[in-house]
Motif scaffolding. Structure first.
Motif, PDB file in Angstrom:
ATOM      1  N   THR A 114       3.447  -8.715   5.096  1.00  0.00           N
ATOM      2  CA  THR A 114       4.779  -8.706   4.505  1.00  0.00           C
ATOM      3  C   THR A 114       5.224 -10.126   4.210  1.00  0.00           C
ATOM      4  O   THR A 114       4.758 -11.068   4.861  1.00  0.00           O
ATOM      5  N   ASN A 115       6.145 -10.274   3.260  1.00  0.00           N
ATOM      6  CA  ASN A 115       6.773 -11.586   3.092  1.00  0.00           C
ATOM      7  C   ASN A 115       7.920 -11.735   4.081  1.00  0.00           C
ATOM      8  O   ASN A 115       8.487 -12.801   4.223  1.00  0.00           O
ATOM      9  N   GLY A 116       8.279 -10.637   4.758  1.00  0.00           N
ATOM     10  CA  GLY A 116       9.262 -10.668   5.832  1.00  0.00           C
ATOM     11  C   GLY A 116      10.706 -10.539   5.417  1.00  0.00           C
ATOM     12  O   GLY A 116      11.572 -10.288   6.257  1.00  0.00           O
ATOM     13  N   VAL A 117      11.007 -10.660   4.151  1.00  0.00           N
ATOM     14  CA  VAL A 117      12.392 -10.700   3.702  1.00  0.00           C
ATOM     15  C   VAL A 117      13.117  -9.371   3.923  1.00  0.00           C
ATOM     16  O   VAL A 117      14.280  -9.350   4.314  1.00  0.00           O
ATOM     17  N   VAL A 118      12.435  -8.255   3.707  1.00  0.00           N
ATOM     18  CA  VAL A 118      13.111  -6.953   3.827  1.00  0.00           C
ATOM     19  C   VAL A 118      12.814  -6.232   5.141  1.00  0.00           C
ATOM     20  O   VAL A 118      13.276  -5.113   5.346  1.00  0.00           O
ATOM     21  N   LEU A 119      12.113  -6.871   6.057  1.00  0.00           N
ATOM     22  CA  LEU A 119      11.874  -6.265   7.372  1.00  0.00           C
ATOM     23  C   LEU A 119      13.095  -6.597   8.243  1.00  0.00           C
ATOM     24  O   LEU A 119      13.035  -7.418   9.149  1.00  0.00           O
ATOM     25  N   ASN A 120      14.211  -5.955   7.923  1.00  0.00           N
ATOM     26  CA  ASN A 120      15.505  -6.421   8.402  1.00  0.00           C
ATOM     27  C   ASN A 120      16.375  -5.355   9.074  1.00  0.00           C
ATOM     28  O   ASN A 120      17.585  -5.510   9.149  1.00  0.00           O
ATOM     29  N   SER A 121      15.759  -4.289   9.557  1.00  0.00           N
ATOM     30  CA  SER A 121      16.543  -3.260  10.243  1.00  0.00           C
ATOM     31  C   SER A 121      15.725  -2.702  11.405  1.00  0.00           C
ATOM     32  O   SER A 121      14.495  -2.830  11.432  1.00  0.00           O
ATOM     33  N   ASP A 122      16.412  -2.076  12.342  1.00  0.00           N
ATOM     34  CA  ASP A 122      15.699  -1.487  13.481  1.00  0.00           C
ATOM     35  C   ASP A 122      14.735  -0.398  13.036  1.00  0.00           C
ATOM     36  O   ASP A 122      13.651  -0.257  13.605  1.00  0.00           O
ATOM     37  N   LYS A 123      15.094   0.376  12.006  1.00  0.00           N
ATOM     38  CA  LYS A 123      14.189   1.425  11.511  1.00  0.00           C
ATOM     39  C   LYS A 123      12.885   0.805  10.986  1.00  0.00           C
ATOM     40  O   LYS A 123      11.797   1.298  11.278  1.00  0.00           O
ATOM     41  N   LYS A 124      13.007  -0.275  10.245  1.00  0.00           N
ATOM     42  CA  LYS A 124      11.808  -0.947   9.730  1.00  0.00           C
ATOM     43  C   LYS A 124      11.035  -1.609  10.868  1.00  0.00           C
ATOM     44  O   LYS A 124       9.808  -1.615  10.862  1.00  0.00           O
ATOM     45  N   ARG A 125      11.751  -2.143  11.850  1.00  0.00           N
ATOM     46  CA  ARG A 125      11.062  -2.745  13.002  1.00  0.00           C
ATOM     47  C   ARG A 125      10.329  -1.669  13.807  1.00  0.00           C
ATOM     48  O   ARG A 125       9.231  -1.899  14.307  1.00  0.00           O
ATOM     49  N   GLU A 126      10.928  -0.477  13.929  1.00  0.00           N
ATOM     50  CA  GLU A 126      10.237   0.641  14.600  1.00  0.00           C
ATOM     51  C   GLU A 126       8.946   0.976  13.855  1.00  0.00           C
ATOM     52  O   GLU A 126       7.915   1.237  14.478  1.00  0.00           O
ATOM     53  N   ALA A 127       8.998   0.979  12.533  1.00  0.00           N
ATOM     54  CA  ALA A 127       7.785   1.223  11.745  1.00  0.00           C
ATOM     55  C   ALA A 127       6.756   0.129  12.009  1.00  0.00           C
ATOM     56  O   ALA A 127       5.566   0.414  12.189  1.00  0.00           O
ATOM     57  N   ALA A 128       7.207  -1.112  12.063  1.00  0.00           N
ATOM     58  CA  ALA A 128       6.297  -2.238  12.305  1.00  0.00           C
ATOM     59  C   ALA A 128       5.613  -2.113  13.657  1.00  0.00           C
ATOM     60  O   ALA A 128       4.448  -2.490  13.806  1.00  0.00           O
ATOM     61  N   LEU A 129       6.320  -1.563  14.649  1.00  0.00           N
ATOM     62  CA  LEU A 129       5.729  -1.421  15.986  1.00  0.00           C
ATOM     63  C   LEU A 129       4.597  -0.399  16.025  1.00  0.00           C
ATOM     64  O   LEU A 129       3.851  -0.351  16.997  1.00  0.00           O
ATOM     65  N   LEU A 130       4.440   0.382  14.979  1.00  0.00           N
ATOM     66  CA  LEU A 130       3.346   1.349  14.912  1.00  0.00           C
ATOM     67  C   LEU A 130       2.032   0.702  14.453  1.00  0.00           C
ATOM     68  O   LEU A 130       0.982   1.327  14.516  1.00  0.00           O
ATOM     69  N   PHE A 131       2.105  -0.540  14.006  1.00  0.00           N
ATOM     70  CA  PHE A 131       0.921  -1.262  13.541  1.00  0.00           C
ATOM     71  C   PHE A 131       0.265  -2.002  14.699  1.00  0.00           C
ATOM     72  O   PHE A 131       0.882  -2.266  15.723  1.00  0.00           O
ATOM     73  N   ASP A 132      -0.988  -2.376  14.495  1.00  0.00           N
ATOM     74  CA  ASP A 132      -1.704  -3.224  15.448  1.00  0.00           C
ATOM     75  C   ASP A 132      -1.472  -4.699  15.143  1.00  0.00           C
ATOM     76  O   ASP A 132      -1.375  -5.514  16.055  1.00  0.00           O
TER      77      ASP A 132
END
Length: 174
Positions: A52-70
């Protein structure tokens, strides 16, 4: 339904790794959490990577999705807005950096060790000076990223980091 078909195909084909991208920015998808959850539920041993470029990874819902990755890789091509803008003309260093830190804090608050969070610093001749590299390393430590990596670019040709190709400076980082 499409992701369910893909998930079954991954399972049936015994695929071990998936690199999950969406036209360059996966966190633009409003369905990302649901999609990754399906992949994860059907394929619990699947290694999932994203960038990601990180700019739109800006909410708890998106962070929850990110936590599903390795592994979640943040491509941030410099230690400041001025440097990032030389390649990513509409990039936003502050948002990307703050969102990277927020994801790390979010992960750590849940006592998780994954995803591994990597700052990918693409080297160009305008961002490969010792002061920029040192500042990026300092910022990476402050953010508590797991890895900071430096990647030389072959494109655009006028941006090639000759300091890297000539072996200058990087041997001294040790």
């Amino acid at each position: 339904e499409d992701i369910k078909k893909i998930s079954k195909l991954i399972k049936d084909s015994k695929i071990k790794k998936v690199y999950y991208f969406n036209l360059g920015e996966p966190f633009l998808s409003g369905r990302m959490y649901d999609e990754i959850k399906i992949l994860r539920n059907d394929n619990p041993d699947l290694q999932l990577y994203t960038s990601t470029n990180g700019v739109v990874l800006n909410s708890d819902k998106k962070r929850e999705a990110a936590l599903l990755f390795d592994i979640v890789v943040f491509s941030i091509d410099g230690p400041s807005q001025e440097i990032v803008n030389k390649y990513q003309r509409k990039g936003n260093f502050e948002k990307a950096y703050e969102n990277m830190k927020a994801l790390i804090e979010f992960r750590n608050s849940k006592c998780k060790k994954v995803p591994i969070i990597e700052w990918k610093y693409v080297l160009f001749n305008w961002n490969d000076k010792k002061k920029y590299i040192s500042k990026a390393i300092e910022l990476a430590k402050e953010a508590k990223v797991d890895i900071i990596s430096f990647w030389p670019t072959p494109n655009p040709f006028y941006g090639i980091s000759y300091r890297y190709y000539w072996g200058r400076y990087f041997k001294k980082l040790g």
